[in-house]
Write an enzyme that holds these catalytic residues in place. Structure first.
Site, PDB file in Angstrom:
ATOM      1  N   HIS A 208      -6.574  26.226  -6.855  1.00 37.21           N
ATOM      2  CA  HIS A 208      -5.656  27.044  -7.657  1.00 37.21           C
ATOM      3  C   HIS A 208      -4.232  26.523  -7.712  1.00 37.21           C
ATOM      4  O   HIS A 208      -3.400  27.083  -8.424  1.00 37.21           O
ATOM      5  CB  HIS A 208      -5.640  28.487  -7.132  1.00 37.21           C
ATOM      6  CG  HIS A 208      -4.924  28.614  -5.822  1.00 37.21           C
ATOM      7  ND1 HIS A 208      -5.550  28.390  -4.624  1.00 37.21           N
ATOM      8  CD2 HIS A 208      -3.642  28.912  -5.523  1.00 37.21           C
ATOM      9  CE1 HIS A 208      -4.687  28.556  -3.641  1.00 37.21           C
ATOM     10  NE2 HIS A 208      -3.513  28.866  -4.155  1.00 37.21           N
TER      11      HIS A 208
HETATM   12  C1  UD1 Z   1       0.378  32.364  -6.142  1.00 38.19           C
HETATM   13  C2  UD1 Z   1       1.358  31.663  -5.205  1.00 38.19           C
HETATM   14  C3  UD1 Z   1       0.636  30.584  -4.407  1.00 38.19           C
HETATM   15  C4  UD1 Z   1      -0.576  31.142  -3.706  1.00 38.19           C
HETATM   16  C5  UD1 Z   1      -1.462  31.876  -4.712  1.00 38.19           C
HETATM   17  C6  UD1 Z   1      -2.581  32.544  -3.961  1.00 38.19           C
HETATM   18  C7  UD1 Z   1       3.668  31.475  -5.969  1.00 38.19           C
HETATM   19  C8  UD1 Z   1       4.681  30.566  -6.537  1.00 38.19           C
HETATM   20  N1  UD1 Z   1       2.419  31.017  -5.956  1.00 38.19           N
HETATM   21  O1  UD1 Z   1      -0.073  31.392  -7.060  1.00 38.19           O
HETATM   22  O2  UD1 Z   1       1.514  30.057  -3.437  1.00 38.19           O
HETATM   23  O3  UD1 Z   1      -1.280  30.100  -3.111  1.00 38.19           O
HETATM   24  O4  UD1 Z   1      -0.702  32.879  -5.380  1.00 38.19           O
HETATM   25  O5  UD1 Z   1      -3.630  32.923  -4.761  1.00 38.19           O
HETATM   26  O6  UD1 Z   1       3.978  32.562  -5.555  1.00 38.19           O
HETATM   27  N2  UD1 Z   1      -3.347  36.029 -12.698  1.00 38.19           N
HETATM   28  C9  UD1 Z   1      -4.248  36.963 -13.145  1.00 38.19           C
HETATM   29  N3  UD1 Z   1      -4.472  38.052 -12.359  1.00 38.19           N
HETATM   30  C10 UD1 Z   1      -3.842  38.265 -11.175  1.00 38.19           C
HETATM   31  C11 UD1 Z   1      -2.924  37.311 -10.748  1.00 38.19           C
HETATM   32  C12 UD1 Z   1      -2.683  36.185 -11.509  1.00 38.19           C
HETATM   33  O7  UD1 Z   1      -4.849  36.806 -14.194  1.00 38.19           O
HETATM   34  O8  UD1 Z   1      -4.102  39.286 -10.532  1.00 38.19           O
HETATM   35  C13 UD1 Z   1      -3.143  34.813 -13.515  1.00 38.19           C
HETATM   36  C14 UD1 Z   1      -2.006  34.948 -14.525  1.00 38.19           C
HETATM   37  O9  UD1 Z   1      -2.370  34.265 -15.657  1.00 38.19           O
HETATM   38  C15 UD1 Z   1      -0.877  34.193 -13.845  1.00 38.19           C
HETATM   39  C16 UD1 Z   1      -1.608  33.118 -13.055  1.00 38.19           C
HETATM   40  O10 UD1 Z   1      -2.825  33.722 -12.647  1.00 38.19           O
HETATM   41  O11 UD1 Z   1       0.037  33.665 -14.746  1.00 38.19           O
HETATM   42  C17 UD1 Z   1      -0.871  32.630 -11.844  1.00 38.19           C
HETATM   43  O12 UD1 Z   1      -0.484  33.721 -10.993  1.00 38.19           O
HETATM   44  P1  UD1 Z   1       0.806  33.585 -10.040  1.00 38.19           P
HETATM   45  O13 UD1 Z   1       0.865  34.739  -9.124  1.00 38.19           O
HETATM   46  O14 UD1 Z   1       2.018  33.282 -10.836  1.00 38.19           O
HETATM   47  O15 UD1 Z   1       0.538  32.262  -9.240  1.00 38.19           O
HETATM   48  P2  UD1 Z   1      -0.751  31.838  -8.414  1.00 38.19           P
HETATM   49  O16 UD1 Z   1      -1.301  30.596  -9.009  1.00 38.19           O
HETATM   50  O17 UD1 Z   1      -1.650  32.993  -8.230  1.00 38.19           O
HETATM   51  N1  UDP Z   2      -9.778  34.276  -0.363  1.00 41.43           N
HETATM   52  C1  UDP Z   2     -10.532  35.380  -0.742  1.00 41.43           C
HETATM   53  N2  UDP Z   2     -11.339  35.292  -1.858  1.00 41.43           N
HETATM   54  C2  UDP Z   2     -11.431  34.149  -2.582  1.00 41.43           C
HETATM   55  C3  UDP Z   2     -10.645  33.032  -2.187  1.00 41.43           C
HETATM   56  C4  UDP Z   2      -9.821  33.134  -1.081  1.00 41.43           C
HETATM   57  O1  UDP Z   2     -10.494  36.410  -0.075  1.00 41.43           O
HETATM   58  O2  UDP Z   2     -12.192  34.134  -3.572  1.00 41.43           O
HETATM   59  C5  UDP Z   2      -8.882  34.419   0.806  1.00 41.43           C
HETATM   60  C6  UDP Z   2      -8.940  33.300   1.827  1.00 41.43           C
HETATM   61  O3  UDP Z   2      -9.922  33.524   2.792  1.00 41.43           O
HETATM   62  C7  UDP Z   2      -7.537  33.334   2.423  1.00 41.43           C
HETATM   63  C8  UDP Z   2      -6.683  33.785   1.281  1.00 41.43           C
HETATM   64  O4  UDP Z   2      -7.557  34.376   0.321  1.00 41.43           O
HETATM   65  O5  UDP Z   2      -7.455  34.304   3.450  1.00 41.43           O
HETATM   66  C9  UDP Z   2      -6.009  32.547   0.759  1.00 41.43           C
HETATM   67  O6  UDP Z   2      -5.540  32.721  -0.473  1.00 41.43           O
HETATM   68  P1  UDP Z   2      -5.290  31.544  -1.482  1.00 41.43           P
HETATM   69  O7  UDP Z   2      -6.166  30.387  -1.240  1.00 41.43           O
HETATM   70  O8  UDP Z   2      -5.322  32.177  -2.801  1.00 41.43           O
HETATM   71  O9  UDP Z   2      -3.765  31.179  -1.165  1.00 41.43           O
HETATM   72  P2  UDP Z   2      -3.041  30.135  -0.214  1.00 41.43           P
HETATM   73  O10 UDP Z   2      -3.502  30.339   1.169  1.00 41.43           O
HETATM   74  O11 UDP Z   2      -3.334  28.768  -0.737  1.00 41.43           O
HETATM   75  O12 UDP Z   2      -1.605  30.453  -0.404  1.00 41.43           O
END
Ligand code: UD1
Ligand code: UDP
Length: 372
Positions: A208
């Site tokens: 992601h």
């Molecule tokens: C965010 C964090 C990242 C973390 C990740 C965990 C920042 C800068 N990034 O990245 O560090 O590893 O979360 O998962 O804070 N979206 C949905 N539904 C949701 C949430 C997001 O559709 O419930 C989609 C939207 O299109 C959005 C995109 O995902 O624009 C990215 O979401 P965003 O929270 O901005 O960043 P992540 O890639 O999730």
């Molecule tokens: N995780 C989850 N469901 C998923 C993928 C990840 O519950 O489908 C959990 C995972 O075990 C970990 C947390 O989400 O505890 C990590 O989130 P993510 O990888 O999105 O973010 P990061 O750690 O890279 O910031």
């Protein structure tokens, strides 16, 4: 009575907040609130974690939602500040490296409210990652820096941050794992059966990072890696919403041996991780969880903020090198045939499920004026 506000917003924040909330709630002198920025909002990116991790529904949800960094962080700043002008907490706790973490720490520090950062000092040394920028700023302005390992202490020392603000407490994700392990074990057969998978006979994928999925060439490269890996073993791929959008833009159709599924709840995800032969990931949390569960991890990045997992031998930084990935997968398959699934690792100091207890002890002392 001391008022403590825990700021969460994204999936990894919820998983880290679970055990700390529980531990803080045991203290009659603390009044604890959970403030959800709304950064993640889909049921399986947000609500499901509150239900599964025994967290109450957030006391406040700012419903900020998705958007470019400036807009998303800016809205968080405005709304968090408004809330704190009213509530005046004595301590704000932030987790990890998301935009919600940055916004919470920034508002609190400017208002003169004490800030605690869980997972301080973690560095990838890659300033192209928004998370790296967030971590550096948050550590600079936090009062209590809760570090997961000795690498974090070294990183903070290099940045000239005073050792007196650092507390080695371990990795809080291991508390979450330990506290929910019985439930995970009880459901793992059902999770595998539902996906028609057998224990230690499949690989798990999570991707992601913006740097991996928003760059189309990089994403194409990763798709090729997935295809090659699936020729060796079945793969299951719970797809993050950011990745879902990019893959549909590319018109991605997975090969037969790859099961694309929606993001999973924490319990189901850990059940799948625990039973996998290996995991290929760019997640920070998953690199550390796989280490605790002794599942080989192939990290699809050029750097990692979790050097400790490389030194423990559970994690290999394979970047995007297809030959290296195939070689590692072959090794894992062969080792599994001979020795069975477990790889041998030493335990990491304080990755023992007691991190939240240590954090709460430090917080109590800080209110007694002994520290910071
Ligand atoms: C965010 C964090 C990242 C973390 C990740 C965990 C920042 C800068 N990034 O990245 O560090 O590893 O979360 O998962 O804070 N979206 C949905 N539904 C949701 C949430 C997001 O559709 O419930 C989609 C939207 O299109 C959005 C995109 O995902 O624009 C990215 O979401 P965003 O929270 O901005 O960043 P992540 O890639 O999730
Ligand atoms: N995780 C989850 N469901 C998923 C993928 C990840 O519950 O489908 C959990 C995972 O075990 C970990 C947390 O989400 O505890 C990590 O989130 P993510 O990888 O999105 O973010 P990061 O750690 O890279 O910031």
């Amino acid at each position: 009575m001391k008022k403590i506000s825990l700021i969460v917003g994204a999936r990894p924040n919820f998983v880290k907040a679970g055990p700390l909330y529980k531990e803080l709630e045991k203290e009659p002198a603390f009044q604890v609130e959970i403030l959800h920025t709304g950064q993640h909002y889909d049921v399986n990116m947000s609500d499901i974690f509150f239900k599964q991790l025994d967290l109450p529904a957030p006391h406040v949800n700012l419903n900020v939602g998705s958007g470019p960094h400036g807009k998303q962080t800016g809205e968080m700043l405005i709304k968090i500040e408004k809330h704190y002008l009213d509530k005046r907490p004595d301590l704000v706790v932030v987790f990890g490296d998301t935009n919600s973490t940055l916004a919470g720490a920034l508002v609190a520090a400017k208002m003169g409210i004490k800030v605690a950062h869980i997972e301080a000092g973690v560095r990838s040394f890659d300033m192209s990652m928004p998370e790296e920028i967030n971590r550096i700023i948050v550590d600079r302005i936090s009062d209590l820096l809760f570090i997961p390992d000795e690498y974090a202490r070294l990183n903070l020392n290099e940045e000239g941050i005073s050792t007196s603000r650092m507390f080695l407490v371990g990795n809080i994700l291991m508390d979450t794992l330990s506290q929910h392990m019985n439930k995970i074990i009880a459901m793992e057969k059902e999770v595998l059966d539902k996906l028609d998978l057998a224990s230690k006979a499949y690989g798990l994928i999570t991707i992601h990072r913006a740097g991996n999925v928003d760059d189309i060439e990089r994403l194409r490269n990763i798709i090729t890696i997935i295809k090659k890996a699936s020729e060796k073993t079945p793969l299951v791929f719970p797809v993050h919403p950011r990745t879902q959008s990019r893959l549909s833009e590319l018109g991605y159709i997975p090969s037969n041996n790859v099961k694309l599924i929606n993001p999973l709840g924490y319990l189901e995800f850990i059940a799948l991780l625990k039973n996998s032969l290996f995991v290929m990931t760019d997640s920070g949390g998953v690199q550390t969880e796989s280490s605790f569960l002794q599942v080989p991890c192939l990290t699809l990045r050029e750097n990692t903020e979790w050097l400790i997992t490389l030194s423990m031998g559970t994690n290999v930084l394979v970047a995007y090198n297809i030959e290296k990935i195939e070689e590692e997968i072959n090794k894992i398959i062969e080792t599994n045939k001979i020795k069975g699934p477990c790889i041998q690792v030493n335990t990491i100091k304080y990755w023992d499920g007691k991190t939240s207890e240590r954090i709460v002890n430090v917080i109590k002392e800080s209110f007694e004026g002994d520290i910071v």
